[in-house]
Write a protein that holds these residues in place. Sequence first.
Motif, mmCIF file in Angstrom:
data_model
loop_
_atom_site.group_PDB
_atom_site.id
_atom_site.type_symbol
_atom_site.label_atom_id
_atom_site.label_comp_id
_atom_site.label_asym_id
_atom_site.label_seq_id
_atom_site.Cartn_x
_atom_site.Cartn_y
_atom_site.Cartn_z
ATOM 1 N N THR A 74 0.864 -1.184 0.000
ATOM 2 C CA THR A 74 0.000 0.000 0.000
ATOM 3 C C THR A 74 0.896 1.228 0.000
ATOM 4 N N ILE A 75 0.702 2.069 -1.007
ATOM 5 C CA ILE A 75 1.493 3.293 -1.146
ATOM 6 C C ILE A 75 0.517 4.454 -1.329
ATOM 7 N N LYS A 76 0.733 5.573 -0.619
ATOM 8 C CA LYS A 76 -0.082 6.772 -0.797
ATOM 9 C C LYS A 76 0.627 7.692 -1.779
ATOM 10 N N GLU A 77 -0.136 8.232 -2.722
ATOM 11 C CA GLU A 77 0.459 9.083 -3.745
ATOM 12 C C GLU A 77 1.041 10.382 -3.205
ATOM 13 N N ALA A 83 9.970 7.783 -1.230
ATOM 14 C CA ALA A 83 9.303 6.739 -0.447
ATOM 15 C C ALA A 83 8.274 5.991 -1.280
ATOM 16 N N MET A 84 8.103 6.390 -2.525
ATOM 17 C CA MET A 84 7.090 5.773 -3.383
ATOM 18 C C MET A 84 7.686 4.694 -4.282
ATOM 19 N N LEU A 85 8.786 4.134 -3.852
ATOM 20 C CA LEU A 85 9.381 2.986 -4.545
ATOM 21 C C LEU A 85 8.948 1.718 -3.821
ATOM 22 N N VAL A 86 8.480 0.740 -4.560
ATOM 23 C CA VAL A 86 8.162 -0.557 -3.971
ATOM 24 C C VAL A 86 9.300 -1.497 -4.348
ATOM 25 N N THR A 87 9.947 -2.082 -3.359
ATOM 26 C CA THR A 87 11.045 -3.013 -3.602
ATOM 27 C C THR A 87 10.517 -4.435 -3.569
ATOM 28 N N PHE A 88 10.792 -5.165 -4.625
ATOM 29 C CA PHE A 88 10.386 -6.559 -4.752
ATOM 30 C C PHE A 88 11.618 -7.446 -4.641
ATOM 31 N N THR A 89 11.443 -8.602 -4.046
ATOM 32 C CA THR A 89 12.545 -9.555 -3.893
ATOM 33 C C THR A 89 12.182 -10.857 -4.578
ATOM 34 N N VAL A 153 6.036 4.218 -7.841
ATOM 35 C CA VAL A 153 4.640 4.639 -7.848
ATOM 36 C C VAL A 153 4.657 6.145 -8.030
ATOM 37 N N ASN A 154 3.897 6.663 -9.004
ATOM 38 C CA ASN A 154 3.918 8.084 -9.352
ATOM 39 C C ASN A 154 2.728 8.815 -8.752
#
Length: 185
Positions: A74-77, A83-89, A153-154
């Motif tokens: 969950t990311i707020k615009e 802080a709007m980067l989602v890191t995937f592993t 996320v933009n």
Amino acid sequence: GIAEGSLSGAFCYRTNADLYVEGSEDYKVVLTGAATGNGQVDSRVTVSSTENQVTTTITDNDTVAVSLSADAVTIKEDMDPTAMLVTFTIALDNFVNEDGVVTVDYAAEPYGSQPASAGSDYGNPSGSGTVTFNGVGYPLPASPPTATFTVQVNNDQLIETAEQFRVYLTPGTNAAPGATTEVIV
């Protein structure tokens, strides 16, 4: 062996299975002479120097399972853009031997009843790509390898309902689907 009076014979050479992804391996069987049943050299038999060897290639049959996880779903615009980067592993469930390679493709796409728009809602700096895991030598590390990638996320400055996209894996070379191969954000 070859029975007395016969011109040919067969024998088996067993290979052992392992659990590691690795490259193909070769072994060679070379005939150097013949002996009688009691182990004495049989001088009546000659071995051709051009037909005395066979090289066999063992092709690897192992794969590793790949799984995907994310640090946030969950990311707020209105957050700080950094802080709007989602890191995937991407995680492997086993090791890759020093001459083996595993590849995994990943991609992001709009998802759900309120799909996010690729490019304006998410996507930069890396919305899709390929991760390559190269083999490691011995001694093996403490745990199987992982790799990370990010999806930006933009903040599109629009007042709108929550939107979703999904990131998914497509196993490539020497890889098989693991427990989790997609994450909804």
